[in-house]
Design a protein around this motif. Structure first.
Motif, PDB file in Angstrom:
ATOM      1  N   MET A  65       0.675  -1.254   0.148  1.00 32.18           N
ATOM      2  CA  MET A  65       0.146  -0.005  -0.006  1.00 32.18           C
ATOM      3  C   MET A  65       0.702   1.149  -0.139  1.00 32.18           C
ATOM      4  N   LYS A  66       0.833   2.145  -0.977  1.00 35.43           N
ATOM      5  CA  LYS A  66       1.605   3.321  -0.956  1.00 35.43           C
ATOM      6  C   LYS A  66       0.900   4.405  -0.269  1.00 35.43           C
ATOM      7  N   ARG A  67       1.750   5.049   0.522  1.00 37.36           N
ATOM      8  CA  ARG A  67       0.979   6.305   1.416  1.00 37.36           C
ATOM      9  C   ARG A  67       2.139   7.399   1.539  1.00 37.36           C
ATOM     10  N   SER A  68       1.730   8.402   1.071  1.00 42.38           N
ATOM     11  CA  SER A  68       2.686   9.547   1.461  1.00 42.38           C
ATOM     12  C   SER A  68       2.255  10.449   2.363  1.00 42.38           C
ATOM     13  N   LEU A  69       1.854  10.017   3.544  1.00 41.26           N
ATOM     14  CA  LEU A  69       1.473  10.556   4.739  1.00 41.26           C
ATOM     15  C   LEU A  69       2.615  11.070   5.809  1.00 41.26           C
ATOM     16  N   VAL A  70       2.779  12.192   6.236  1.00 37.14           N
ATOM     17  CA  VAL A  70       3.798  12.653   6.722  1.00 37.14           C
ATOM     18  C   VAL A  70       3.562  13.010   8.239  1.00 37.14           C
ATOM     19  N   PHE A  71       2.035  12.751   8.550  1.00 36.66           N
ATOM     20  CA  PHE A  71       1.559  13.605   9.890  1.00 36.66           C
ATOM     21  C   PHE A  71       0.993  12.477  10.548  1.00 36.66           C
ATOM     22  N   GLY A  72       0.918  12.166  11.805  1.00 38.93           N
ATOM     23  CA  GLY A  72       0.199  11.378  12.527  1.00 38.93           C
ATOM     24  C   GLY A  72      -0.712  12.224  13.654  1.00 38.93           C
ATOM     25  N   TRP A  73      -1.170  11.423  14.638  1.00 31.16           N
ATOM     26  CA  TRP A  73      -2.054  12.114  15.610  1.00 31.16           C
ATOM     27  C   TRP A  73      -1.274  13.260  16.250  1.00 31.16           C
ATOM     28  N   GLY A  74      -2.168  14.407  16.538  1.00 29.93           N
ATOM     29  CA  GLY A  74      -1.643  15.542  17.067  1.00 29.93           C
ATOM     30  C   GLY A  74      -2.604  16.421  17.067  1.00 29.93           C
ATOM     31  N   LEU A  75      -2.267  17.791  17.601  1.00 25.74           N
ATOM     32  CA  LEU A  75      -3.135  18.865  17.757  1.00 25.74           C
ATOM     33  C   LEU A  75      -2.564  20.111  16.959  1.00 25.74           C
ATOM     34  N   ALA A  76      -3.587  20.784  16.562  1.00 24.30           N
ATOM     35  CA  ALA A  76      -3.254  21.868  15.538  1.00 24.30           C
ATOM     36  C   ALA A  76      -3.465  22.962  16.468  1.00 24.30           C
ATOM     37  N   ALA A  77      -2.546  24.053  16.334  1.00 21.02           N
ATOM     38  CA  ALA A  77      -2.798  25.304  17.057  1.00 21.02           C
ATOM     39  C   ALA A  77      -3.790  26.115  16.758  1.00 21.02           C
ATOM     40  N   ALA A  78      -4.202  26.101  15.188  1.00 19.77           N
ATOM     41  CA  ALA A  78      -5.440  26.719  14.738  1.00 19.77           C
ATOM     42  C   ALA A  78      -5.634  26.053  13.540  1.00 19.77           C
ATOM     43  N   LEU A  79      -7.052  25.997  13.199  1.00 23.40           N
ATOM     44  CA  LEU A  79      -7.371  25.456  11.933  1.00 23.40           C
ATOM     45  C   LEU A  79      -8.043  26.438  11.135  1.00 23.40           C
TER      46      LEU A  79
ATOM     47  N   TYR B  79       8.303   7.762 -10.506  1.00 15.16           N
ATOM     48  CA  TYR B  79       6.892   7.542 -11.248  1.00 15.16           C
ATOM     49  C   TYR B  79       6.516   6.181 -10.973  1.00 15.16           C
ATOM     50  N   ASP B  80       5.184   6.129 -10.620  1.00 10.09           N
ATOM     51  CA  ASP B  80       4.592   4.890 -10.618  1.00 10.09           C
ATOM     52  C   ASP B  80       3.266   5.099 -11.180  1.00 10.09           C
ATOM     53  N   PRO B  81       2.698   4.539 -12.338  1.00  6.95           N
ATOM     54  CA  PRO B  81       1.653   4.658 -12.943  1.00  6.95           C
ATOM     55  C   PRO B  81       0.450   4.003 -12.227  1.00  6.95           C
ATOM     56  N   THR B  82       0.695   3.363 -11.298  1.00  9.22           N
ATOM     57  CA  THR B  82      -0.831   2.922 -10.564  1.00  9.22           C
ATOM     58  C   THR B  82      -1.083   3.673  -9.427  1.00  9.22           C
ATOM     59  N   TRP B  83      -2.494   3.649  -9.239  1.00 10.22           N
ATOM     60  CA  TRP B  83      -3.184   4.373  -8.165  1.00 10.22           C
ATOM     61  C   TRP B  83      -3.553   3.608  -7.027  1.00 10.22           C
ATOM     62  N   GLY B  84      -2.950   4.127  -5.951  1.00  9.74           N
ATOM     63  CA  GLY B  84      -3.343   3.315  -4.663  1.00  9.74           C
ATOM     64  C   GLY B  84      -3.955   4.118  -3.358  1.00  9.74           C
ATOM     65  N   THR B  85      -4.620   3.595  -2.448  1.00  7.60           N
ATOM     66  CA  THR B  85      -5.349   4.507  -1.416  1.00  7.60           C
ATOM     67  C   THR B  85      -4.204   4.976  -0.568  1.00  7.60           C
ATOM     68  N   ASN B  86      -4.458   6.045  -0.141  1.00  9.63           N
ATOM     69  CA  ASN B  86      -3.878   6.841   0.932  1.00  9.63           C
ATOM     70  C   ASN B  86      -4.502   6.561   2.467  1.00  9.63           C
ATOM     71  N   GLN B  87      -5.657   6.285   2.296  1.00  9.45           N
ATOM     72  CA  GLN B  87      -6.668   6.241   3.437  1.00  9.45           C
ATOM     73  C   GLN B  87      -6.887   7.352   4.153  1.00  9.45           C
ATOM     74  N   ALA B  88      -7.116   8.534   3.294  1.00 11.43           N
ATOM     75  CA  ALA B  88      -7.323   9.807   3.962  1.00 11.43           C
ATOM     76  C   ALA B  88      -8.319  10.322   3.127  1.00 11.43           C
ATOM     77  N   GLU B  89      -9.098  11.435   3.723  1.00 16.31           N
ATOM     78  CA  GLU B  89      -9.917  12.140   3.301  1.00 16.31           C
ATOM     79  C   GLU B  89      -9.331  13.667   3.218  1.00 16.31           C
ATOM     80  N   HIS B  90      -9.549  14.327   2.047  1.00 11.67           N
ATOM     81  CA  HIS B  90      -8.782  15.723   1.989  1.00 11.67           C
ATOM     82  C   HIS B  90      -9.883  16.962   2.090  1.00 11.67           C
TER      83      HIS B  90
END
Length: 231
Positions: free
Chosen positions: A1-15, A176-187
């Motif tokens: 499973m490909k995933r470019s996620l660079v953040f994990g659980w945490g709190l944002a100062a302001a959103l 480059y990888d021409p295939t699409w894979g889930t990143n298990q995220a909503e944007h």
């Protein structure tokens, strides 16, 4: 499973909050996440998020939220609108695309030290049939980028107004990888436009409507014609 996620659980100062739109929002995938802040790399990856409409629609623009280091923005965003093929982008059915300079607005606060920007893009896609589609985004043109550039498409919380229809997708560009894979995220993004057609009923709703019409027909009073008694 490909995933470019660079953040994990945490709190944002302001959103960030919702953008003020010139046209109605026909798909709201949510703004910057409160429960699970983070983002997916838009430089080393081509990211895609699904949306849908139940109406014949004219699309007029989109808004997405980015999380970025100082000077990470390269001056343009490449966007695409594709059809859907089995729950993934149908890149053979490209409906609209372009390299554009969004209207960018800095939002208060930061997420893990990265600045929050609201990016608004205007475009025109007329008479889009009811159905499922994909929005693709990339920083700069598709021949440039790097995993090391800190420019991310902000995640949205899973309980967004319209979000969560299916997992978002990503395609690695470097290498480059021409295939699409889930990143298990909503944007975090909005689609703007005008509904110009009538809604397409779901099969269950259509069946109920037909049943209601038949019951009304059966219960309607019937007038009987009486033979004339005049001579």
């Amino acid at each position: 499973m490909k995933r470019s996620l660079v953040f994990g659980w945490g709190l944002a100062a302001a959103l960030g909050g919702a953008a003020v739109q010139a046209a109605p929002v026909i798909w709201d995938n949510g703004g910057v996440a409160n429960l699970l802040p983070g983002g997916s790399n838009l430089s080393g990856y081509h990211q895609a998020a699904n949306f849908s409409t139940s109406y014949l629609s004219n699309l007029t623009g989109l808004t997405f939220w980015s999380l970025e280091a100082a000077n990470a923005y390269s001056g343009s965003i490449f966007f695409s609108i594709w059809g859907d093929q089995g729950g993934a982008p149908d890149t053979g059915n490209l409906l609209s695309s372009g390299s554009v300079a969004p209207t960018r607005t800095a939002e208060a606060g930061n997420v893990f030290g990265l600045d929050i920007f609201r990016n608004e893009i205007s475009f025109s896609l007329l008479n889009l049939a009811a159905g499922s589609y994909w929005l693709g985004l990339h920083l700069g043109d598709l021949s440039s980028g790097s995993d090391a550039i800190d420019f991310y498409w902000s995640w949205a919380d899973a309980n967004a107004t319209n979000g969560g229809a299916s997992d978002d997708q990503e395609q690695s560009l470097f290498p480059y990888d021409p295939t699409w894979g889930t990143n298990q995220a909503e944007h975090a993004f909005l689609i703007n436009g005008e509904r110009v057609g009538t809604p397409v009923p779901a099969p269950a709703s259509l069946a109920l409507s037909l049943l209601a019409l038949s019951l009304l027909s059966a219960s309607a009073p019937r007038r009987q014609l009486k033979p004339s008694t005049d001579s």
